[in-house]
Design a protein around this motif. Structure first.
Motif, PDB file in Angstrom:
ATOM      1  N   LEU A   1      31.512 -68.332 -41.512  1.00 56.17           N
ATOM      2  CA  LEU A   1      31.568 -68.629 -40.074  1.00 56.17           C
ATOM      3  C   LEU A   1      29.799 -68.519 -39.994  1.00 56.17           C
ATOM      4  N   THR A   2      29.472 -67.824 -41.298  1.00 61.04           N
ATOM      5  CA  THR A   2      28.491 -66.949 -41.412  1.00 61.04           C
ATOM      6  C   THR A   2      27.655 -68.483 -42.029  1.00 61.04           C
ATOM      7  N   LEU A   3      27.742 -69.083 -43.515  1.00 61.07           N
ATOM      8  CA  LEU A   3      27.475 -70.462 -43.594  1.00 61.07           C
ATOM      9  C   LEU A   3      27.248 -71.259 -42.423  1.00 61.07           C
ATOM     10  N   ARG A   4      28.620 -71.868 -41.670  1.00 64.93           N
ATOM     11  CA  ARG A   4      28.508 -72.562 -40.054  1.00 64.93           C
ATOM     12  C   ARG A   4      27.302 -72.738 -39.951  1.00 64.93           C
ATOM     13  N   LEU A   5      27.345 -71.439 -39.648  1.00 59.58           N
ATOM     14  CA  LEU A   5      25.511 -71.127 -38.412  1.00 59.58           C
ATOM     15  C   LEU A   5      24.779 -71.238 -38.911  1.00 59.58           C
ATOM     16  N   TRP A   6      24.792 -71.209 -40.633  1.00 58.34           N
ATOM     17  CA  TRP A   6      23.191 -71.293 -40.683  1.00 58.34           C
ATOM     18  C   TRP A   6      22.540 -71.998 -40.874  1.00 58.34           C
ATOM     19  N   PRO A   7      20.975 -71.696 -40.972  1.00 56.86           N
ATOM     20  CA  PRO A   7      20.072 -73.212 -40.115  1.00 56.86           C
ATOM     21  C   PRO A   7      19.862 -73.963 -41.114  1.00 56.86           C
ATOM     22  N   GLY A   8      20.861 -75.756 -41.241  1.00 55.79           N
ATOM     23  CA  GLY A   8      20.495 -76.602 -42.054  1.00 55.79           C
ATOM     24  C   GLY A   8      21.444 -76.401 -43.436  1.00 55.79           C
ATOM     25  N   GLN A   9      22.157 -77.779 -43.196  1.00 60.19           N
ATOM     26  CA  GLN A   9      22.478 -78.177 -44.642  1.00 60.19           C
ATOM     27  C   GLN A   9      22.138 -77.895 -45.781  1.00 60.19           C
ATOM     28  N   GLU A  10      21.372 -77.853 -46.401  1.00 62.92           N
ATOM     29  CA  GLU A  10      21.076 -77.794 -47.582  1.00 62.92           C
ATOM     30  C   GLU A  10      20.420 -75.608 -47.450  1.00 62.92           C
ATOM     31  N   ALA A  11      20.318 -75.154 -46.815  1.00 65.72           N
ATOM     32  CA  ALA A  11      20.267 -73.752 -46.797  1.00 65.72           C
ATOM     33  C   ALA A  11      21.927 -73.722 -46.995  1.00 65.72           C
TER      34      ALA A  11
ATOM     35  N   LEU B   1      23.840 -75.777 -49.003  1.00 66.87           N
ATOM     36  CA  LEU B   1      24.275 -75.863 -49.957  1.00 66.87           C
ATOM     37  C   LEU B   1      23.195 -74.978 -50.859  1.00 66.87           C
ATOM     38  N   ALA B   2      22.326 -74.570 -50.910  1.00 63.86           N
ATOM     39  CA  ALA B   2      21.807 -73.452 -51.896  1.00 63.86           C
ATOM     40  C   ALA B   2      22.550 -71.903 -52.247  1.00 63.86           C
ATOM     41  N   ILE B   3      23.141 -71.848 -50.737  1.00 65.29           N
ATOM     42  CA  ILE B   3      23.902 -70.404 -51.007  1.00 65.29           C
ATOM     43  C   ILE B   3      25.182 -70.816 -51.968  1.00 65.29           C
TER      44      ILE B   3
ATOM     45  N   ALA C   1      19.058 -68.784 -58.056  1.00 67.05           N
ATOM     46  CA  ALA C   1      20.066 -67.774 -58.869  1.00 67.05           C
ATOM     47  C   ALA C   1      19.620 -66.561 -58.248  1.00 67.05           C
ATOM     48  N   HIS C   2      20.695 -65.818 -56.858  1.00 71.77           N
ATOM     49  CA  HIS C   2      20.684 -64.945 -56.567  1.00 71.77           C
ATOM     50  C   HIS C   2      21.043 -63.781 -57.540  1.00 71.77           C
ATOM     51  N   LEU C   3      22.241 -64.395 -58.210  1.00 68.68           N
ATOM     52  CA  LEU C   3      22.972 -63.398 -59.013  1.00 68.68           C
ATOM     53  C   LEU C   3      23.431 -63.662 -60.494  1.00 68.68           C
ATOM     54  N   PRO C   4      23.255 -62.243 -61.270  1.00 65.99           N
ATOM     55  CA  PRO C   4      23.844 -62.704 -62.711  1.00 65.99           C
ATOM     56  C   PRO C   4      24.753 -63.933 -62.478  1.00 65.99           C
ATOM     57  N   PRO C   5      24.609 -64.722 -63.590  1.00 64.99           N
ATOM     58  CA  PRO C   5      25.957 -65.493 -63.852  1.00 64.99           C
ATOM     59  C   PRO C   5      26.936 -65.207 -63.744  1.00 64.99           C
ATOM     60  N   TRP C   6      27.198 -64.482 -64.252  1.00 62.86           N
ATOM     61  CA  TRP C   6      28.165 -63.153 -64.164  1.00 62.86           C
ATOM     62  C   TRP C   6      29.336 -63.166 -63.019  1.00 62.86           C
ATOM     63  N   LEU C   7      28.039 -62.374 -62.883  1.00 63.16           N
ATOM     64  CA  LEU C   7      28.834 -61.759 -60.809  1.00 63.16           C
ATOM     65  C   LEU C   7      29.311 -62.809 -60.042  1.00 63.16           C
ATOM     66  N   THR C   8      28.972 -64.351 -60.716  1.00 65.79           N
ATOM     67  CA  THR C   8      29.404 -65.246 -59.999  1.00 65.79           C
ATOM     68  C   THR C   8      31.001 -65.615 -60.349  1.00 65.79           C
ATOM     69  N   LEU C   9      31.513 -64.870 -60.718  1.00 64.48           N
ATOM     70  CA  LEU C   9      33.004 -65.058 -61.082  1.00 64.48           C
ATOM     71  C   LEU C   9      33.586 -64.585 -60.462  1.00 64.48           C
TER      72      LEU C   9
ATOM     73  N   GLU D   1      27.787 -78.747 -63.971  1.00 66.48           N
ATOM     74  CA  GLU D   1      27.033 -78.532 -62.759  1.00 66.48           C
ATOM     75  C   GLU D   1      27.001 -78.416 -61.331  1.00 66.48           C
ATOM     76  N   GLN D   2      28.884 -78.850 -61.167  1.00 64.34           N
ATOM     77  CA  GLN D   2      29.750 -78.550 -60.227  1.00 64.34           C
ATOM     78  C   GLN D   2      29.849 -76.887 -59.736  1.00 64.34           C
ATOM     79  N   PRO D   3      29.262 -76.800 -58.733  1.00 65.33           N
ATOM     80  CA  PRO D   3      29.470 -74.833 -58.147  1.00 65.33           C
ATOM     81  C   PRO D   3      31.174 -74.546 -58.149  1.00 65.33           C
ATOM     82  N   LEU D   4      31.922 -73.849 -58.577  1.00 60.12           N
ATOM     83  CA  LEU D   4      33.017 -73.596 -57.975  1.00 60.12           C
ATOM     84  C   LEU D   4      33.442 -72.365 -57.271  1.00 60.12           C
ATOM     85  N   ILE D   5      33.824 -72.694 -56.029  1.00 57.72           N
ATOM     86  CA  ILE D   5      33.994 -71.921 -54.588  1.00 57.72           C
ATOM     87  C   ILE D   5      35.380 -71.881 -54.002  1.00 57.72           C
ATOM     88  N   GLY D   6      35.855 -70.657 -53.833  1.00 57.02           N
ATOM     89  CA  GLY D   6      36.623 -70.440 -53.100  1.00 57.02           C
ATOM     90  C   GLY D   6      37.828 -69.741 -53.635  1.00 57.02           C
TER      91      GLY D   6
END
Length: 232
Positions: A32-42, A44-46, A68-76, A135-140
């Motif tokens: 919901l937070t991402l859905r309400l985030w102002p702008g699609q570019e923002a 995608l950046a998240i 780069a909001h986090l060290p790469p290993w934390l994105t796991l 280079e595609q983010p894995l999410i979910g």
């Protein structure tokens, strides 16, 4: 395609599966937070900053400055709670809602929380290993929930599950057939390279991790496949 609706298995060791509800709530709030985030570019950046990008994880690529909001290993771990849309989210939440409470009941709150994120870690690493240059983010949460599915199948293979086959045909069959068929579908899709937008290898990595960890995480008087206590 199989959509689970209900299993009817009562909780044995706890009154409320608080971790399962908390994980579902966290995923919903973030979506919901991402859905309400102002702008699609923002948005995608998240996704890029908190999703797991294999090439960034292995150091062959670097995110642009400011992403780069986090060290790469934390994105796991951070990628597990993010979802690309409500259809993606609802599909995962249904599986976690139906199966997560009983697996949490079999493990306990703290162990289930650790188990969930370890399965997510296993799924993320397996996906990264199969697509190291991506280079595609894995999410979910699919990898983590796949681990939950593996655990449920090991504990309750004969429980009859209510669900929808092919998203619309009502069925009421044992978990062994419903979830076994779902697992075969994931394996076939991964091997055949179906729909590159879905992390099939993450599903398989989560399944393998969940199957390996379940005997170590469940209560000692929980039987696996009806063969007696897991630990003496």
């Amino acid at each position: 395609m199989f959509v689970p609706l209900h299993d009817g298995v009562p909780l044995r060791f706890m009154r409320t599966p608080g971790v399962t509800y908390g994980l579902i709530g966290a995923c919903l709030v973030l979506r919901l937070t991402l859905r309400l985030w102002p702008g699609q570019e923002a948005e995608l950046a998240i996704m890029a900053g908190f999703g797991m990008i294999p090439s960034v994880l292995f150091g062959t690529a670097v995110l642009p400055e400011g992403l780069a909001h986090l060290p790469p290993w934390l994105t796991l771990f951070s990628n597990v709670l993010l979802h690309a849309g409500f259809a993606h989210l609802i599909g995962n939440v249904l599986f976690l809602w139906v199966f997560g409470d009983n697996v949490e009941d079999a493990m306990g709150h703290a162990r289930f929380l650790v188990f969930f994120f370890l399965c997510g870690l296993g799924g993320s690493l397996f996906h990264a290993g199969m697509h190291p240059d991506s280079e595609q983010p894995l999410i979910g949460a699919s990898g983590a929930i796949s681990g939950v599915i593996a655990s449920y199948l090991m504990i309750y293979p004969q429980v009859r599950i209510w669900g929808l086959a092919f998203n619309w045909i009502p069925i009421h069959i044992p978990a062994l057939y419903a979830l076994g068929g779902w697992i075969l579908l994931q394996a076939a899709a991964a091997l055949l390279g179906a729909d590159g937008a879905i992390g099939w290898w993450a599903h398989l990595g989560g399944l393998a991790t969940g199957a390996a960890l379940t005997p170590l995480f469940v209560h000692r008087n929980i039987a696996l496949f009806g063969r007696g206590p897991v630990r003496s």
